[in-house]
Design a protein around this motif. Structure first.
Motif, PDB file in Angstrom:
ATOM      1  N   VAL A  37     -12.654 -11.332  -6.393  1.00  0.00           N
ATOM      2  CA  VAL A  37     -13.943 -11.353  -5.827  1.00  0.00           C
ATOM      3  C   VAL A  37     -14.493 -12.847  -6.067  1.00  0.00           C
ATOM      4  O   VAL A  37     -15.007 -13.684  -5.276  1.00  0.00           O
ATOM      5  CB  VAL A  37     -14.856 -10.259  -6.010  1.00  0.00           C
ATOM      6  CG1 VAL A  37     -16.277 -10.651  -5.229  1.00  0.00           C
ATOM      7  CG2 VAL A  37     -14.590  -8.934  -5.490  1.00  0.00           C
ATOM      8  N   SER A  43      -1.381 -11.802  -5.041  1.00  0.00           N
ATOM      9  CA  SER A  43      -0.927 -12.288  -3.806  1.00  0.00           C
ATOM     10  C   SER A  43       0.061 -13.616  -4.044  1.00  0.00           C
ATOM     11  O   SER A  43       1.026 -13.714  -3.284  1.00  0.00           O
ATOM     12  CB  SER A  43      -2.138 -12.807  -2.847  1.00  0.00           C
ATOM     13  OG  SER A  43      -3.051 -14.214  -3.536  1.00  0.00           O
ATOM     14  N   ARG A  73      -1.918  -6.136  -9.307  1.00  0.00           N
ATOM     15  CA  ARG A  73      -3.112  -5.880  -9.314  1.00  0.00           C
ATOM     16  C   ARG A  73      -3.631  -4.928 -10.387  1.00  0.00           C
ATOM     17  O   ARG A  73      -4.967  -4.596 -10.623  1.00  0.00           O
ATOM     18  CB  ARG A  73      -3.139  -4.889  -8.062  1.00  0.00           C
ATOM     19  CG  ARG A  73      -2.884  -5.597  -6.518  1.00  0.00           C
ATOM     20  CD  ARG A  73      -3.317  -4.650  -5.443  1.00  0.00           C
ATOM     21  NE  ARG A  73      -3.179  -5.580  -4.419  1.00  0.00           N
ATOM     22  CZ  ARG A  73      -3.714  -6.715  -3.820  1.00  0.00           C
ATOM     23  NH1 ARG A  73      -4.886  -6.816  -4.287  1.00  0.00           N
ATOM     24  NH2 ARG A  73      -3.457  -7.306  -2.834  1.00  0.00           N
ATOM     25  N   ARG A  90      -6.770   0.053   0.567  1.00  0.00           N
ATOM     26  CA  ARG A  90      -6.357  -0.417  -0.788  1.00  0.00           C
ATOM     27  C   ARG A  90      -7.582  -1.183  -1.324  1.00  0.00           C
ATOM     28  O   ARG A  90      -7.909  -1.213  -2.512  1.00  0.00           O
ATOM     29  CB  ARG A  90      -5.085  -1.177  -0.714  1.00  0.00           C
ATOM     30  CG  ARG A  90      -4.551  -1.870  -1.989  1.00  0.00           C
ATOM     31  CD  ARG A  90      -3.762  -2.876  -1.580  1.00  0.00           C
ATOM     32  NE  ARG A  90      -4.261  -4.104  -0.988  1.00  0.00           N
ATOM     33  CZ  ARG A  90      -3.475  -4.741  -0.254  1.00  0.00           C
ATOM     34  NH1 ARG A  90      -2.155  -4.570   0.108  1.00  0.00           N
ATOM     35  NH2 ARG A  90      -4.035  -5.909   0.456  1.00  0.00           N
ATOM     36  N   GLU A  91      -8.273  -2.044  -0.453  1.00  0.00           N
ATOM     37  CA  GLU A  91      -9.367  -2.594  -0.775  1.00  0.00           C
ATOM     38  C   GLU A  91     -10.779  -1.792  -1.322  1.00  0.00           C
ATOM     39  O   GLU A  91     -11.358  -2.330  -2.106  1.00  0.00           O
ATOM     40  CB  GLU A  91      -9.592  -3.660   0.308  1.00  0.00           C
ATOM     41  CG  GLU A  91      -8.721  -4.466   0.758  1.00  0.00           C
ATOM     42  CD  GLU A  91      -8.251  -5.451  -0.262  1.00  0.00           C
ATOM     43  OE1 GLU A  91      -9.187  -5.623  -1.037  1.00  0.00           O
ATOM     44  OE2 GLU A  91      -7.142  -5.571  -0.373  1.00  0.00           O
ATOM     45  N   ALA A 125      -9.829  -0.359  -4.790  1.00  0.00           N
ATOM     46  CA  ALA A 125      -9.888  -1.420  -5.816  1.00  0.00           C
ATOM     47  C   ALA A 125     -10.989  -1.280  -6.765  1.00  0.00           C
ATOM     48  O   ALA A 125     -10.996  -1.577  -7.871  1.00  0.00           O
ATOM     49  CB  ALA A 125      -9.741  -2.653  -5.216  1.00  0.00           C
ATOM     50  N   TRP A 126     -12.178  -0.828  -6.139  1.00  0.00           N
ATOM     51  CA  TRP A 126     -13.447  -0.823  -6.603  1.00  0.00           C
ATOM     52  C   TRP A 126     -13.581   0.736  -7.369  1.00  0.00           C
ATOM     53  O   TRP A 126     -13.928   0.723  -8.502  1.00  0.00           O
ATOM     54  CB  TRP A 126     -14.446  -0.786  -5.880  1.00  0.00           C
ATOM     55  CG  TRP A 126     -14.743  -2.449  -5.460  1.00  0.00           C
ATOM     56  CD1 TRP A 126     -14.294  -3.115  -4.338  1.00  0.00           C
ATOM     57  CD2 TRP A 126     -15.133  -3.415  -6.443  1.00  0.00           C
ATOM     58  NE1 TRP A 126     -14.726  -4.178  -4.458  1.00  0.00           N
ATOM     59  CE2 TRP A 126     -15.247  -4.505  -5.716  1.00  0.00           C
ATOM     60  CE3 TRP A 126     -15.735  -3.413  -7.697  1.00  0.00           C
ATOM     61  CZ2 TRP A 126     -15.635  -5.956  -6.058  1.00  0.00           C
ATOM     62  CZ3 TRP A 126     -16.145  -4.504  -8.122  1.00  0.00           C
ATOM     63  CH2 TRP A 126     -15.857  -5.717  -7.429  1.00  0.00           C
ATOM     64  N   SER A 137      -3.723  -0.951   3.822  1.00  0.00           N
ATOM     65  CA  SER A 137      -4.538  -1.941   3.398  1.00  0.00           C
ATOM     66  C   SER A 137      -6.061  -1.940   3.239  1.00  0.00           C
ATOM     67  O   SER A 137      -6.490  -2.160   2.197  1.00  0.00           O
ATOM     68  CB  SER A 137      -4.006  -3.544   3.936  1.00  0.00           C
ATOM     69  OG  SER A 137      -2.572  -3.736   3.564  1.00  0.00           O
ATOM     70  N   PRO A 138      -6.451  -1.354   4.358  1.00  0.00           N
ATOM     71  CA  PRO A 138      -7.921  -1.330   4.079  1.00  0.00           C
ATOM     72  C   PRO A 138      -8.438  -0.138   3.303  1.00  0.00           C
ATOM     73  O   PRO A 138      -9.440  -0.627   2.271  1.00  0.00           O
ATOM     74  CB  PRO A 138      -8.437  -0.639   5.703  1.00  0.00           C
ATOM     75  CG  PRO A 138      -7.219  -1.168   6.359  1.00  0.00           C
ATOM     76  CD  PRO A 138      -6.193  -1.159   5.715  1.00  0.00           C
ATOM     77  N   THR A 168      -9.727  -6.815  -9.970  1.00  0.00           N
ATOM     78  CA  THR A 168     -10.792  -7.086  -8.615  1.00  0.00           C
ATOM     79  C   THR A 168     -11.916  -7.806  -8.932  1.00  0.00           C
ATOM     80  O   THR A 168     -12.159  -8.486  -7.876  1.00  0.00           O
ATOM     81  CB  THR A 168     -11.133  -5.374  -8.567  1.00  0.00           C
ATOM     82  OG1 THR A 168     -10.118  -4.608  -8.507  1.00  0.00           O
ATOM     83  CG2 THR A 168     -12.008  -4.877  -7.563  1.00  0.00           C
ATOM     84  N   SER A 212       0.881  -1.386   0.214  1.00  0.00           N
ATOM     85  CA  SER A 212       0.093  -0.128   0.031  1.00  0.00           C
ATOM     86  C   SER A 212       0.748   1.043  -0.149  1.00  0.00           C
ATOM     87  O   SER A 212       0.524   2.056  -0.774  1.00  0.00           O
ATOM     88  CB  SER A 212      -1.194  -0.139   1.209  1.00  0.00           C
ATOM     89  OG  SER A 212      -1.658  -1.053   1.025  1.00  0.00           O
ATOM     90  N   GLU A 264      -4.889 -18.331   2.057  1.00  0.00           N
ATOM     91  CA  GLU A 264      -4.857 -16.939   2.151  1.00  0.00           C
ATOM     92  C   GLU A 264      -3.538 -16.574   2.467  1.00  0.00           C
ATOM     93  O   GLU A 264      -2.551 -17.310   2.794  1.00  0.00           O
ATOM     94  CB  GLU A 264      -5.765 -16.541   3.146  1.00  0.00           C
ATOM     95  CG  GLU A 264      -7.145 -16.953   3.037  1.00  0.00           C
ATOM     96  CD  GLU A 264      -8.105 -16.795   4.357  1.00  0.00           C
ATOM     97  OE1 GLU A 264      -9.180 -16.899   4.264  1.00  0.00           O
ATOM     98  OE2 GLU A 264      -7.426 -16.644   5.482  1.00  0.00           O
TER      99      GLU A 264
END
Length: 411
Positions: A137, A312, A299, A80-81, A84-85, A77-78, A133, A26, A207
């Motif tokens: 999902v 990942s 990404r 970044r998620e 992503a949208w 990171s939060p 993205t 990030s 994960e």
């Protein structure tokens, strides 16, 4: 125009290498975006102040990249998620805006020609990141057809066991590989005993992990996985390439749970000289930054386009190589495997002359060992070629047989 674009790239490089910026994905992406935003801002300000062609539209990409970079640097990171949208449509809109405004306000044909490749890159980045993205999902919502996901403490690892009998064989793939890469070996072994394959953190169905994944952590996670997955020991560990380092580390840390070893063209543990070289300060930090940047680039969908790897998976593979020195040092902790059965399988083709000596050294760890050179086999074919994979499986089953009968290995 040229000066501003070049300044933006240089600013991105300088910020990404600055020691004050944490070596996380990030933060690295945030630093790059902030640097590029500075370039766009320079174009808006300098063209307004020093030319008769003010390019006020450059404030839009500067704002989008600057805001995104700042949010990533502050929240990590939060954010970044969440971005992503929001990022794909915002960047695509910015690309269209730049194209339209530049055609209207930039009279210089050369200036427009400089911008068109940048606009194309922005459009491709928005489409690629949107695709990544959505695929992420979809992948997260899918479940493995076989096997199970086991919580090993903060993240889940994928485990799949087939066959029956004791001792249980645990297959450890090489760097960058997954449980699916053992598809030719596992069935041969499962015909005679229980065999388990799994994905290390960040690979396949597993994960990502928050902790650094060196050999010690991989061995610890594997032990926890087997315990919580209700797989009774003792185990025969079979490691290919880098997986051999992890198998050796597991055997050193959990000797009572390790009944035998199979090292399939295994990477050799570190010597004392290599251990000293691996501890050079600063080298790991630099590689961590590079890893974070590559993961950020993944990404944009680049990994899926090249070899199907997710962000990942790309990050975890790079991290394995970054921590190769530490993993090799930790594997060197196993200096005596007593008289437990050990088979070393070495590819007969494509290896350096020093490789054979390192394989002999591995075989000397046990007084009950066999070193077999597989003629015609390569490092990868020991898993990927049907005939060579069958040979690998036979080496594993030889160790299984020796454990069961408490006897010497067959020559």
């Amino acid at each position: 125009m040229a000066g501003s674009l070049i300044a933006g790239v240089l600013a991105a490089v300088l910020l990404a290498t600055a020691s004050i910026i944490p070596a996380t994905e990030s933060s690295m992406v945030g630093a790059v975006l902030s640097g590029l935003a500075l370039g766009w801002a320079m174009l808006a300000v300098l063209s307004l102040k020093f030319t008769d062609q003010p390019q006020k539209w450059a404030v839009v990409p500067a704002s989008i990249m600057g805001l995104g970079g700042l949010l990533l640097l502050v929240f990590g990171s939060p954010m970044r998620e969440a971005l992503a949208w929001a990022w794909p449509p915002a960047v695509l809109s910015a690309a269209v805006w730049i194209f339209l405004q530049a055609r209207r306000q930039l009279r210089s044909r050369i200036g427009r020609m400089m911008l068109y490749p940048v606009i194309a890159l922005l459009a491709l980045a928005s489409l690629g990141s949107g695709y990544e993205t959505v695929r992420a999902v979809v992948d997260a919502g899918a479940s493995p057809v076989q096997g199970q996901l086991v919580d090993v403490g903060g993240h889940h690892l994928y485990l799949n066991c087939t066959g029956s009998g004791s001792p249980t064989v645990v297959l450890e793939p090489g760097a960058g590989l997954m449980s699916s890469d053992l598809a030719l070996v596992a069935p041969h072994v499962a015909a005679a005993t229980r065999v388990c394959v799994y994905d290390r953190a960040g690979k396949g169905w597993s994960e990502p992990a928050a902790t650094p994944q060196d050999g010690a952590q991989v061995a610890t996670d594997l032990h926890t996985l087997l315990q919580r997955g209700n797989v009774p020991g003792p185990y025969v560990l079979a490691g290919h390439s880098f997986g051999g380092l992890y198998a050796l580390t597991f055997a050193a840390r959990y000797p009572h749970d390790t009944a035998g070893l199979v090292l399939v063209d295994s990477t050799a543990p570190a010597s004392k000289q290599e251990s000293v070289q691996a501890t050079r300060p600063g080298s790991e930090t630099t590689m961590n930054r590079l890893s974070a940047l590559v993961a950020g680039a993944s990404r944009l969908g680049l990994g899926r386009l090249s070899d199907g790897a997710t962000a990942s998976q790309a990050r975890s593979t790079i991290d394995e190589y970054i921590r190769a020195g530490s993993s090799a040092q930790q594997a060197a902790a196993l200096t005596d495997f007593a008289d437990k059965p050990l088979v070393v399988l070495t590819a007969g083709t494509g290896s350096a002359t020093t490789w054979a000596a390192s394989q002999e050294a591995l075989a000397s760890l046990s007084t009950n060992s066999r070193h077999r050179v597989i003629d015609g086999a390569t490092h990868t074919s020991l898993l990927s070629d049907r005939e060579d994979a069958a040979t690998t499986a036979r080496g594993i089953l030889d160790v299984v047989s020796a454990v069961r009968t408490a006897s010497r290995l067959i020559p």
